[in-house]
Design a protein around this motif. Structure first.
Motif, short mmCIF file in Angstrom:
data_model
loop_
_atom_site.label_atom_id
_atom_site.label_comp_id
_atom_site.label_asym_id
_atom_site.label_seq_id
_atom_site.Cartn_x
_atom_site.Cartn_y
_atom_site.Cartn_z
N ARG A 142 6.72 -2.05 -5.64
CA ARG A 142 7.69 -1.06 -6.09
C ARG A 142 6.97 0.14 -6.70
O ARG A 142 5.85 0.01 -7.20
CB ARG A 142 8.60 -1.66 -7.17
CG ARG A 142 9.58 -2.67 -6.66
CD ARG A 142 10.44 -3.17 -7.80
NE ARG A 142 11.57 -3.92 -7.27
CZ ARG A 142 12.23 -4.82 -7.95
NH1 ARG A 142 11.89 -5.11 -9.19
NH2 ARG A 142 13.25 -5.44 -7.41
N THR B 235 12.94 -9.30 -1.87
CA THR B 235 13.20 -9.67 -0.48
C THR B 235 11.99 -9.47 0.43
O THR B 235 11.67 -10.34 1.23
CB THR B 235 14.40 -8.90 0.08
OG1 THR B 235 14.21 -7.50 -0.16
CG2 THR B 235 15.69 -9.34 -0.58
N THR B 236 11.32 -8.35 0.29
CA THR B 236 10.20 -8.05 1.20
C THR B 236 8.83 -8.26 0.57
O THR B 236 7.83 -8.32 1.30
CB THR B 236 10.28 -6.59 1.70
OG1 THR B 236 10.12 -5.72 0.58
CG2 THR B 236 11.60 -6.32 2.40
N GLY B 237 8.79 -8.30 -0.76
CA GLY B 237 7.51 -8.45 -1.43
C GLY B 237 6.69 -7.17 -1.49
O GLY B 237 5.53 -7.19 -1.89
N LYS B 238 7.30 -6.05 -1.08
CA LYS B 238 6.59 -4.77 -1.14
C LYS B 238 6.45 -4.30 -2.58
O LYS B 238 7.30 -4.56 -3.42
CB LYS B 238 7.34 -3.72 -0.32
CG LYS B 238 7.30 -3.98 1.16
CD LYS B 238 7.97 -2.85 1.92
CE LYS B 238 7.90 -3.14 3.42
NZ LYS B 238 8.47 -2.06 4.20
N HIS C 87 7.20 -5.99 -7.55
CA HIS C 87 7.42 -6.15 -6.11
C HIS C 87 8.91 -6.40 -5.83
O HIS C 87 9.60 -6.98 -6.66
CB HIS C 87 6.61 -7.33 -5.56
CG HIS C 87 5.13 -7.10 -5.63
ND1 HIS C 87 4.43 -7.14 -6.81
CD2 HIS C 87 4.23 -6.84 -4.66
CE1 HIS C 87 3.15 -6.92 -6.57
NE2 HIS C 87 3.00 -6.72 -5.28
N THR C 88 9.34 -5.99 -4.66
CA THR C 88 10.73 -6.26 -4.30
C THR C 88 10.90 -7.74 -3.99
O THR C 88 10.00 -8.38 -3.44
CB THR C 88 11.16 -5.43 -3.06
OG1 THR C 88 10.34 -5.80 -1.97
CG2 THR C 88 11.06 -3.95 -3.32
#
Length: 159
Positions: free
Chosen positions: A78, A73-76, A70-71
């Motif tokens: 990857r 900063t955003t938690g999205k 996950h990224t």
């Protein structure tokens, strides 16, 4: 300490190049043998110097850790390629840090700042195949748990 503060956290030097540099460094300082290997979750570097066998275990991160998948900063989530890139960066950082440790310890010995045994004591491999650290860590932990710890400023025999 966060990732941003880690030594070589942004390095682009490959793990293979760092491994080769560790070998060259050990050779330059007089090691008489060298071995490197890995298994899931860890790598090992071993060498012989002055009749002592030394082994460093390098813990490697788990590819499935959230910091890779996950990224930050955003938690999205990857992509697989992005996760691999983040993982490989973390592995490169570990190898650079190990190189730094090995170089610093060998230079301290070579410069007369420290004795070899003092710098590498925890990593000396005993006849049992375990390192001094692996043998001593439970004893030290027990001493702290029971309170049987010498005062910090107690002077020993001058060593």
């Amino acid at each position: 300490m966060g990732t941003a503060g880690r030594y070589a956290s942004g390095t682009d030097v490959s793990s293979d190049r760092s491994k080769a540099e560790i070998e060259r460094t050990l050779t330059r300082y007089g090691a008489t043998s060298f071995i490197i290997g890995w298994e899931t979750g860890r790598a090992a570097v071993g060498f012989e110097y002055g009749g002592r066998r030394i082994r460093f275990i390098l813990p490697l991160p788990d590819r499935a850790e959230r910091r890779f998948t996950h990224t930050p900063t955003t938690g999205k989530v990857r992509s697989a390629a992005q996760a691999d890139t983040a993982y490989e960066q973390a592995v490169r950082q570990k190898w650079r840090a190990l190189l730094l440790i090995v170089k610093a310890k060998l230079e301290a010995v070579e410069s007369g700042v420290a004795e070899f045994e003092a710098e590498f004591f925890a990593y000396i491999v005993l006849p049992s195949g375990r390192t001094v650290y692996e043998e001593a860590a439970p004893v030290v932990e027990q001493a702290y748990l029971t309170g049987a710890v010498a005062p910090l400023l107690q002077l020993g025999d001058g060593r």
